[in-house]
Write a protein that holds these residues in place. Structure first.
Motif, short mmCIF file in Angstrom:
data_model
loop_
_atom_site.label_atom_id
_atom_site.label_comp_id
_atom_site.label_asym_id
_atom_site.label_seq_id
_atom_site.Cartn_x
_atom_site.Cartn_y
_atom_site.Cartn_z
N THR A 2 0.84 -1.20 0.00
CA THR A 2 0.00 0.00 0.00
C THR A 2 0.88 1.25 0.00
N PRO A 3 0.30 2.41 -0.34
CA PRO A 3 1.09 3.66 -0.30
C PRO A 3 1.66 3.93 1.10
N GLU A 4 0.88 3.57 2.14
CA GLU A 4 1.37 3.80 3.50
C GLU A 4 2.62 2.97 3.80
N GLU A 6 4.69 1.74 1.50
CA GLU A 6 5.77 2.25 0.65
C GLU A 6 6.42 3.48 1.30
N ASN A 7 5.62 4.32 1.92
CA ASN A 7 6.15 5.50 2.59
C ASN A 7 7.06 5.11 3.76
N VAL A 8 6.64 4.07 4.52
CA VAL A 8 7.46 3.59 5.63
C VAL A 8 8.79 3.04 5.10
N LEU A 9 8.72 2.25 4.02
CA LEU A 9 9.93 1.68 3.44
C LEU A 9 10.90 2.77 2.99
N GLU A 10 10.36 3.83 2.40
CA GLU A 10 11.22 4.92 1.94
C GLU A 10 11.89 5.62 3.12
N GLN A 11 11.16 5.81 4.21
CA GLN A 11 11.75 6.43 5.41
C GLN A 11 12.84 5.55 6.00
N LEU A 12 12.60 4.24 6.03
CA LEU A 12 13.59 3.32 6.58
C LEU A 12 14.86 3.30 5.73
N ARG A 13 14.70 3.35 4.42
CA ARG A 13 15.87 3.37 3.53
C ARG A 13 16.76 4.58 3.83
N TRP A 152 13.49 8.07 19.82
CA TRP A 152 12.51 6.99 19.71
C TRP A 152 11.64 7.32 18.50
N TRP A 153 11.63 6.40 17.54
CA TRP A 153 10.98 6.67 16.24
C TRP A 153 9.84 5.67 16.03
N ARG A 154 8.66 6.23 15.70
CA ARG A 154 7.47 5.42 15.42
C ARG A 154 7.10 5.59 13.94
N PRO A 155 7.71 4.82 13.05
CA PRO A 155 7.45 5.01 11.61
C PRO A 155 6.10 4.48 11.14
N LEU A 156 5.37 3.73 12.00
CA LEU A 156 4.12 3.09 11.57
C LEU A 156 2.87 3.85 12.00
N LEU A 157 3.00 5.09 12.47
CA LEU A 157 1.83 5.80 12.99
C LEU A 157 0.78 6.10 11.92
N GLY A 158 1.16 6.01 10.65
CA GLY A 158 0.18 6.22 9.58
C GLY A 158 -0.36 4.94 8.98
N VAL A 159 -0.09 3.79 9.62
CA VAL A 159 -0.47 2.49 9.05
C VAL A 159 -1.43 1.76 10.00
N ARG A 160 -2.49 1.18 9.44
CA ARG A 160 -3.44 0.41 10.25
C ARG A 160 -2.84 -0.95 10.60
N ARG A 161 -3.25 -1.45 11.77
CA ARG A 161 -2.78 -2.77 12.22
C ARG A 161 -3.18 -3.86 11.24
N ALA A 162 -4.37 -3.78 10.71
CA ALA A 162 -4.84 -4.81 9.78
C ALA A 162 -3.94 -4.88 8.54
N THR A 163 -3.44 -3.73 8.10
CA THR A 163 -2.52 -3.71 6.94
C THR A 163 -1.23 -4.44 7.27
N LEU A 164 -0.72 -4.22 8.46
CA LEU A 164 0.52 -4.89 8.87
C LEU A 164 0.33 -6.40 9.01
N GLN A 165 -0.83 -6.79 9.51
CA GLN A 165 -1.09 -8.23 9.63
C GLN A 165 -1.19 -8.90 8.26
N ARG A 166 -1.69 -8.16 7.27
CA ARG A 166 -1.71 -8.72 5.91
C ARG A 166 -0.29 -8.91 5.38
N VAL A 167 0.60 -7.98 5.72
CA VAL A 167 2.01 -8.12 5.33
C VAL A 167 2.59 -9.39 5.94
#
Length: 413
Positions: A2-4, A6-13, A152-167
């Motif tokens: 999802t775009p959310e 992809e945004n997390v991946l870009e920040q992590l990179r 302390w960094w929270r990169p997932l604040l824009g992502v729903r839990r259900a999306t992460l569970q699908r990953v």
């Protein structure tokens, strides 16, 4: 993806590495570890075992196995400090921060990733609303926060839990479920259980998270205004702060409150603000011309100013070698090569004994109790120097974090 995501991946990179990743074994933090590995982030993983459930050790081993599969080192950090008193969730949260910050420092890590999601943010806003929180409370969790010497960094604040569970399902990765996440005696669980009905009524997690973002922006603006006011009307006098009374009381109440809290935090950085009712009462006392105290700070109206300083009792046992930083701010410096034996000296508060040994009387405008908390150098029972009170030809004690530095730091964000 999802775009959310992809945004997390870009920040992590783009992140400075190596990173620390706090992984409990739940879906959120497990997904965070998977995403970090997908973009080749160099990281170390840690799990905190609070020793509150027998399953916790097995869960930590599960995380360790998955971390090893991804090429990450893993450490289990054990907390044994719970005495059964007070708020368990708060105590466990504070213990996690202490354990993780010490672990990260040993590993040379400056940033630790936390797996909080948009769902967590929405639940936090609901909890704060139930307590009639103001701007600061409704700001909820920030994406980045500097505390305990690291970010302390929270990169997932824009992502729903259900999306992460699908990953995780797509990757074939299992996660653990803490049964306490279903226990309605906890406020967060009660808010979580309300979420489906609120979503149906139109109050979505995304909307609540947006409230947090807007309140965070409002909070930053208010802090900026308070810091600007602090630069204009607050003067550092040794270890004390002196606030001009007239412009302080003319300022809007919210700016007065924030500036007062900024001063308390500079004087005694305990990491959390006093209760709102205590702050309101202290300000009411000062406005009525009465001296007051809050935590370890005394505040006293005097000669068209408010004097704020640590209580002598709170620093009476605070000592360190003169080569180290005292009270998180003060560092001694020799001005003469003939007196560079700082390793023979101790730094501590001046106290009544030091006042009695001063070679000359301090300026009359300075409060006696405020002078007692000034940093000073000692050789056994003998006062060597108290340069912030009486200038000394051979010694200087510098403030490594001045009030001006404090205000400038807020204004730079």
């Amino acid at each position: 993806m999802t775009p959310e995501i992809e945004n997390v991946l870009e920040q992590l990179r783009a992140a400075e590495q190596p990173l620390g990743i706090a992984v409990s074994g739940g879906s959120d933090s497990m997904a965070l570890m998977i995403l970090a590995a997908k973009v080749g982030v160099r990281a170390h993983v840690a799990t905190v075992d609070h020793r509150l459930r027998p399953e916790a050790a097995d869960e930590a081993r599960h995380v360790a196995q998955e971390a090893a599969r991804l090429g990450y080192s893993h450490d289990t950090l054990v907390w044994t400090g719970w005495d059964g008193q007070g708020n368990l969730q708060d105590a466990a949260r504070r213990a996690r921060r202490r354990l993780l910050s010490a672990w990260a420092a040993e590993r040379g890590i400056s940033t630790v990733l936390l797996g909080h999601t948009l769902d967590d943010q929405a639940e936090t806003v609901l909890m704060r609303l139930s307590r009639a929180a103001g701007v600061d409370g409704l700001s909820a969790m920030s994406a980045r926060r500097f505390d305990h010497g690291m970010t302390w960094w929270r990169p997932l604040l824009g992502v729903r839990r259900a999306t992460l569970q699908r990953v995780l399902r797509a990757e074939g990765v299992n996660w653990v479920s803490d049964p306490s996440n279903q226990d309605a005696k906890y406020a967060r669980v009660r808010m979580r259980q309300l979420s489906p009905a609120l979503e149906q009524a139109g109050l979505s997690g995304e909307a609540l998270a947006q409230v947090a973002t807007q309140m965070s922006e409002a909070r930053a603006a208010l802090d900026h205004a308070a810091a600007t006011l602090g630069q204009q009307i607050v003067q550092q006098n040794g270890a004390a702060l002196v606030v001009q009374s007239a412009p302080f009381w003319q300022a809007p109440p919210e700016l007065r409150r924030r500036l007062f809290l900024m001063a308390l935090d500079w004087l005694d950085p305990v990491g959390y603000a006093p209760r709102g009712t205590s702050v309101a009462q202290a300000l009411a006392d000062l406005q009525a011309g009465r001296a007051t105290s809050l935590a370890n700070v005394l505040a006293r109206p005097r000669q068209r100013a408010l004097w704020l300083y640590r209580t002598p009792e709170s620093v009476s046992d605070l000592k360190c070698p003169a080569t180290e930083i005292w009270g998180e701010k003060w560092l001694a410096r020799s001005l003469s090569t003939e007196t560079s034996h700082a390793h023979d000296l101790t730094m501590r508060a001046l106290g009544p004994d030091g006042l009695a040994q001063l070679p000359q009387t301090p300026e009359k405008y300075r409060l006696r109790r405020a002078l007692m908390v000034e940093p000073s150098l000692w050789q056994g029972p003998r006062l060597v120097a108290a340069p912030t009170v009486v200038p000394h030809p051979d010694w200087q004690i510098e403030c490594k974090k001045t009030w001006c530095d404090n205000c400038a730091g807020i204004l730079s964000h």
